[in-house]
Design a protein around this motif. Structure first.
Motif, mmCIF file in Angstrom:
data_model
loop_
_atom_site.group_PDB
_atom_site.id
_atom_site.type_symbol
_atom_site.label_atom_id
_atom_site.label_comp_id
_atom_site.label_asym_id
_atom_site.label_seq_id
_atom_site.Cartn_x
_atom_site.Cartn_y
_atom_site.Cartn_z
ATOM 1 N N MET A 186 0.857 -1.198 0.000
ATOM 2 C CA MET A 186 0.000 0.000 0.000
ATOM 3 C C MET A 186 0.886 1.239 0.000
ATOM 4 O O MET A 186 1.835 1.338 0.743
ATOM 5 C CB MET A 186 -0.904 -0.033 1.236
ATOM 6 N N ALA A 187 0.564 2.157 -0.872
ATOM 7 C CA ALA A 187 1.250 3.446 -0.872
ATOM 8 C C ALA A 187 0.176 4.508 -0.715
ATOM 9 O O ALA A 187 -0.806 4.514 -1.442
ATOM 10 C CB ALA A 187 2.025 3.632 -2.163
ATOM 11 N N SER A 188 0.366 5.413 0.240
ATOM 12 C CA SER A 188 -0.718 6.337 0.588
ATOM 13 C C SER A 188 -1.016 7.307 -0.545
ATOM 14 O O SER A 188 -2.106 7.867 -0.614
ATOM 15 C CB SER A 188 -0.375 7.080 1.861
ATOM 16 N N ASP A 189 -0.037 7.521 -1.447
ATOM 17 C CA ASP A 189 -0.270 8.474 -2.526
ATOM 18 C C ASP A 189 -0.605 7.781 -3.843
ATOM 19 O O ASP A 189 -0.554 8.391 -4.903
ATOM 20 C CB ASP A 189 0.962 9.360 -2.709
ATOM 21 N N CYS A 190 -0.942 6.506 -3.801
ATOM 22 C CA CYS A 190 -1.164 5.739 -5.037
ATOM 23 C C CYS A 190 -2.634 5.813 -5.469
ATOM 24 O O CYS A 190 -3.529 5.433 -4.712
ATOM 25 C CB CYS A 190 -0.743 4.283 -4.818
ATOM 26 N N CYS A 224 -4.362 2.364 -5.379
ATOM 27 C CA CYS A 224 -4.702 1.942 -4.011
ATOM 28 C C CYS A 224 -5.923 2.710 -3.518
ATOM 29 O O CYS A 224 -6.796 2.147 -2.841
ATOM 30 C CB CYS A 224 -3.512 2.143 -3.079
ATOM 31 N N LYS A 225 -5.996 3.997 -3.866
ATOM 32 C CA LYS A 225 -7.151 4.800 -3.433
ATOM 33 C C LYS A 225 -8.429 4.340 -4.118
ATOM 34 O O LYS A 225 -9.503 4.321 -3.497
ATOM 35 C CB LYS A 225 -6.893 6.286 -3.704
ATOM 36 N N ASP A 275 -9.553 1.210 -2.462
ATOM 37 C CA ASP A 275 -10.134 1.450 -1.134
ATOM 38 C C ASP A 275 -11.369 2.339 -1.182
ATOM 39 O O ASP A 275 -11.908 2.705 -0.123
ATOM 40 C CB ASP A 275 -9.081 2.080 -0.220
ATOM 41 N N GLU A 301 -11.530 5.439 -2.062
ATOM 42 C CA GLU A 301 -11.263 6.855 -1.756
ATOM 43 C C GLU A 301 -11.347 7.726 -3.003
ATOM 44 O O GLU A 301 -11.556 8.930 -2.920
ATOM 45 C CB GLU A 301 -9.885 7.005 -1.112
ATOM 46 N N HIS A 355 -0.180 -3.589 -3.808
ATOM 47 C CA HIS A 355 0.577 -2.504 -4.433
ATOM 48 C C HIS A 355 1.919 -3.047 -4.934
ATOM 49 O O HIS A 355 2.963 -2.876 -4.305
ATOM 50 C CB HIS A 355 0.772 -1.367 -3.425
ATOM 51 N N HIS A 384 1.879 1.370 -9.829
ATOM 52 C CA HIS A 384 1.213 0.210 -9.218
ATOM 53 C C HIS A 384 0.904 -0.667 -10.428
ATOM 54 O O HIS A 384 0.167 -0.232 -11.330
ATOM 55 C CB HIS A 384 -0.049 0.700 -8.486
#
Ligand code: 5GP
Ligand code: ZN
Length: 115
Positions: free
Chosen positions: A1-5, A8-9, A12, A14, A47, A99
């Protein structure tokens, strides 16, 4: 997981994107900037940033991406006419999201191998 990806968002929830399919290994969305009448992205849930050094689970996810792509090509109606699967890796390939993802392109003649 990368918070700025971005992917991934999207995974999830987001960032909104209609997932055409989702399972324990990967999910499928339409590319926001389609380069062909059919342009899907098959994205592993995890990720993954590069192919060397994949864990056994990640290897399974990569295999699942290809079988999912084949199933999605049939659902999108391009299995008969043909389609292209593309992975862009790194700067020279103009990769914009780090990713791992498969582009599934079809629905028109796609030209030679690298066009
Ligand atoms: P790459 O250039 O890394 O191989 O491909 C990334 C792809 O992701 C691009 O074709 C781009 O249009 C797509 N993309 C980037 N952001 C989003 C987004 O928020 N939603 C969707 N559906 N596709 C995206
Ligand atoms: Zn990611």
């Amino acid at each position: 997981m990368a918070s700025d990806c971005i992917f991934c968002k999207i995974r999830d929830g987001e960032i909104p994107a209609d997932a055409l399919r989702r399972d324990e290994r990967c999910f499928v969305i339409r590319d926001i900037n389609p380069r062909a009448p059919v342009h899907l992205l098959v994205i592993p849930n995890s990720h993954i940033t590069s192919l060397p050094g994949l864990t056994p689970d990640e290897r399974e996810a990569v295999g699942a991406m290809f079988s999912t792509a084949g199933e999605m090509a049939a659902i999108e109606g391009v299995d008969g006419s043909g389609y292209r699967l593309v992975v862009n890796q790194g700067r020279d390939a103009d990769q914009s999201v780090s990713h791992l993802h498969l582009h599934l392109l079809g629905g028109k003649p796609l030209g030679g191998m690298c066009s």
